[in-house]
Structures are given as structure tokens and as C-alpha cells.
Write a protein that holds these residues in place. Structure first.
Motif, PDB file in Angstrom:
ATOM      1  N   ILE A  16       0.835  -1.210   0.000  1.00 20.70           N
ATOM      2  CA  ILE A  16       0.000   0.000   0.000  1.00 20.70           C
ATOM      3  C   ILE A  16       0.864   1.252   0.000  1.00 20.70           C
ATOM      4  O   ILE A  16       1.661   1.470   0.923  1.00 20.70           O
ATOM      5  CB  ILE A  16      -0.921   0.029   1.239  1.00 20.70           C
ATOM      6  CG1 ILE A  16      -1.854  -1.181   1.233  1.00 20.70           C
ATOM      7  CG2 ILE A  16      -1.725   1.330   1.303  1.00 20.70           C
ATOM      8  CD1 ILE A  16      -2.552  -1.414   2.560  1.00 20.70           C
ATOM      9  N   LYS A  17       0.712   2.055  -1.040  1.00 23.24           N
ATOM     10  CA  LYS A  17       1.461   3.314  -1.084  1.00 23.24           C
ATOM     11  C   LYS A  17       0.644   4.391  -0.392  1.00 23.24           C
ATOM     12  O   LYS A  17      -0.432   4.765  -0.864  1.00 23.24           O
ATOM     13  CB  LYS A  17       1.761   3.700  -2.536  1.00 23.24           C
ATOM     14  CG  LYS A  17       2.615   2.643  -3.237  1.00 23.24           C
ATOM     15  CD  LYS A  17       3.405   3.218  -4.389  1.00 23.24           C
ATOM     16  CE  LYS A  17       4.247   2.164  -5.092  1.00 23.24           C
ATOM     17  NZ  LYS A  17       5.088   1.340  -4.200  1.00 23.24           N
ATOM     18  N   ALA A  18       1.135   4.878   0.736  1.00 22.05           N
ATOM     19  CA  ALA A  18       0.377   5.844   1.535  1.00 22.05           C
ATOM     20  C   ALA A  18       0.772   7.282   1.205  1.00 22.05           C
ATOM     21  O   ALA A  18      -0.071   8.178   1.193  1.00 22.05           O
ATOM     22  CB  ALA A  18       0.571   5.567   3.024  1.00 22.05           C
ATOM     23  N   VAL A  19       2.046   7.516   0.940  1.00 20.63           N
ATOM     24  CA  VAL A  19       2.545   8.848   0.595  1.00 20.63           C
ATOM     25  C   VAL A  19       3.321   8.714  -0.712  1.00 20.63           C
ATOM     26  O   VAL A  19       4.235   7.906  -0.825  1.00 20.63           O
ATOM     27  CB  VAL A  19       3.433   9.417   1.729  1.00 20.63           C
ATOM     28  CG1 VAL A  19       4.165  10.673   1.286  1.00 20.63           C
ATOM     29  CG2 VAL A  19       2.584   9.709   2.971  1.00 20.63           C
ATOM     30  N   LYS A  20       2.892   9.511  -1.712  1.00 22.95           N
ATOM     31  CA  LYS A  20       3.365   9.274  -3.079  1.00 22.95           C
ATOM     32  C   LYS A  20       4.142  10.456  -3.654  1.00 22.95           C
ATOM     33  O   LYS A  20       3.662  11.148  -4.551  1.00 22.95           O
ATOM     34  CB  LYS A  20       2.157   8.966  -3.975  1.00 22.95           C
ATOM     35  CG  LYS A  20       1.280   7.825  -3.462  1.00 22.95           C
ATOM     36  CD  LYS A  20      -0.050   7.797  -4.197  1.00 22.95           C
ATOM     37  CE  LYS A  20      -0.999   6.778  -3.601  1.00 22.95           C
ATOM     38  NZ  LYS A  20      -2.372   6.932  -4.106  1.00 22.95           N
ATOM     39  N   GLY A  21       5.272  10.721  -3.040  1.00 23.15           N
ATOM     40  CA  GLY A  21       6.137  11.751  -3.620  1.00 23.15           C
ATOM     41  C   GLY A  21       5.743  13.165  -3.249  1.00 23.15           C
ATOM     42  O   GLY A  21       5.531  14.004  -4.122  1.00 23.15           O
ATOM     43  N   ILE A  22       5.661  13.426  -1.933  1.00 21.30           N
ATOM     44  CA  ILE A  22       5.282  14.791  -1.520  1.00 21.30           C
ATOM     45  C   ILE A  22       6.518  15.623  -1.170  1.00 21.30           C
ATOM     46  O   ILE A  22       7.547  15.104  -0.731  1.00 21.30           O
ATOM     47  CB  ILE A  22       4.289  14.794  -0.328  1.00 21.30           C
ATOM     48  CG1 ILE A  22       4.907  14.196   0.938  1.00 21.30           C
ATOM     49  CG2 ILE A  22       3.006  14.055  -0.696  1.00 21.30           C
ATOM     50  CD1 ILE A  22       4.034  14.416   2.174  1.00 21.30           C
TER      51      ILE A  22
END
Ligand code: ATP
Ligand code: MG
Length: 235
Positions: A16-22
């Protein structure tokens, strides 16, 4: 002066990708808020900055120094404290014992001094020093969780949904304290679902949607933004 600079941060839980390049930054002295719906990745972001979760990739610089790979207690020593979602006070310990736990990176002399400052901000805690934390009201537990984080004398205080579950009058009180802490020199990173209150106290805000920052602006600007109003402020 930039205090916290996060670049292209990716965080996942298994598949599960929760944070995608912030990417975002916080200047010294600011109150900055991160708003977003349930599951947007707000807590994941804070917990990663605090060193509790290892990111897949990206950089987290605090006063120019990389935090990724540094253990959580060392991050506290560098001046960054987290007041976690859901308070997480030690219920079977007294108020003063909880505060002692927050000061574990500091000397006794420092803690005696800081305790006075914490009790000035939270007189209700002072009246309840020997009360078991588990018997405090929700608002008092929130104050204790904030006080515990302050005991490490953070330069940057990260608050994860401090207003959650509190009656409106207590929400007001907590937000007043946040502003007072900021005035006395603490930089604040505030995560909230209560976008209205958060944007009112924040100099700047970021909007997080399913792991991506979709909008940024001043607190005042985001408060009147059509998309933000529709999605987070009830129209
Ligand atoms: N320990 C975990 N294991 C697996 N998935 C997780 C874990 N913690 C969070 N997630 C998932 O990661 C995503 C982001 O969760 P996170 O808790 O960061 O959201 P949030 O914005 O803080 O939400 P809330 O407002 O409900 O607190 C969600 O899809 C969540 O289900
Ligand atoms: Mg959360």
C-alpha cells in the motif's frame, strides 16, 4: 530560514502506497498545516518525519541535516517532537510522570525549568499533577500529550489532530494554546481534519489527497479557495 524541508517523500506499508512523492517546507517561526480527509496520509507523513516509519525514498532535512535513517530519540534530541494522533498518554501513570517521560532527553535541571513553562501554558495540568492520566478528560489528555511533547523543548512541534473528539469550547482552547506556543517561539506543524480552525491559525497550508499534495497556499487563501471550501469546509 527553512527549518524543515521534505523532498519527494514516498512511504508505503507493504504493497500500500500511503505517501506518493510529496514535497513541502516549513520556515522557522511558522505555523504550517497539512489538511486532508481520512486516510490521505497525514499521520504517515508526521510519523515518517519523526523517524517512526522508514520512507521508501525521499529526503527530510531539518535545519539542513538529513533525518532519514536517524533513530526517533535522536530526532527528538535535534529539536523535533511529535504529539501523536489519539494522545497516547500513559494511562497508568500520573500527569507529572507522563511529563517526565517527555523530558527523557533532557537533564533534571532542564526539566524542572521546562515543567514551569508547561504548567504556565496548561494550568489545568498543574492542578492535576498526581492524577492518573487515564482518568483525565479528553481535553486534559490532549493538553498532557502536548505538554509531554514540549518537555523535550522542541524547535519544531508536530501535532497530529489535536482537536479530534473535543467539544467546540475545548477546540478553541487548544487552538489558543497552539497560537501562544507559536508566539513564544515554537515552530508548529499542524495536521488537522478540522480544516477551518487549522487554516485560521496557519500562515500556510498544504492539502493532501490520497498521498499527494494537490494544493498549497496561505491559510487565508485556502480558507476562501473554492475547491477547499467544497471538499473540507462544508461548501
Ligand atoms: N500500519 C499500517 N499498515 C497498513 N496500512 C496503513 C497503516 N497505517 C496507515 N495505513 C494506510 O495508509 C493510508 C494513510 O493513512 P494515514 O493514517 O497516514 O492517514 P491520515 O491522513 O492520518 O488519516 P486520518 O485522518 O484518518 O488519521 C491509509 O490508506 C491507511 O489505511
Ligand atoms: Mg491520521
Amino acid at each position: 530560514m527553512t527549518m524543515l524541508s521534505v523532498q519527494d517523500l514516498h512511504v508505503s506499508y507493504g504493497a500500500i502506497k500511503a505517501v506518493k512523492g510529496i514535497s513541502f517546507d516549513i520556515d522557522e517561526g511558522e505555523v504550517v498545516t497539512l489538511i486532508g480527509a481520512n486516510g490521505a496520509g497525514k499521520s504517515t507523513t508526521l510519523n515518517t518525519v519523526a523517524g517512526l516509519i522508514k520512507p521508501d525514498s525521499g529526503s527530510i532535512k531539518f535545519n539542513g541535516e538529513e533525518l532519514v535513517g536517524i533513530r526517533p530519540h535522536k530526532i527528538v534530541e535535534r529539536g523535533l517532537a511529535l504529539c501523536p494522533e489519539g494522545r497516547r498518554v500513559f494511562t497508568h501513570m500520573t500527569v507529572s510522570e507522563n511529563l517526565d517521560m517527555g523530558g527523557y532527553t533532557r537533564t533534571d535541571a532542564e526539566n524542572n525549568e521546562t515543567l514551569e513553562v508547561v504548567y504556565e501554558h496548561f494550568p489545568r495540568l498543574k492542578e492535576r499533577t498526581n492524577q492518573m492520566a487515564g482518568t483525565l478528560s479528553g481535553g486534559e489528555q490532549q493538553m498532557l500529550a502536548m505538554g509531554r511533547a514540549l518537555m523535550s523543548r522542541p524547535k519544531l512541534l508536530m501535532l497530529d489532530e489535536p482537536s479530534m473528539g473535543l467539544a467546540p469550547i475545548l477546540v478553541d482552547e487548544i487552538f489558543e494554546i497552539i497560537q501562544a506556543l507559536n508566539k513564544s517561539g515554537t515552530t508548529i506543524f499542524l495536521v488537522e481534519q478540522n480544516a477551518n480552525m487549522a487554516l485560521k491559525v496557519a500562515a500556510r497550508g498544504y492539502v493532501l489527497e490520497t498521498g499527494k499534495i494537490v494544493k498549497t497556499g496561505t491559510g487565508a487563501g485556502l480558507l476562501v479557495d473554492d475547491d477547499v471550501r467544497k471538499a473540507y469546509l462544508g461548501g
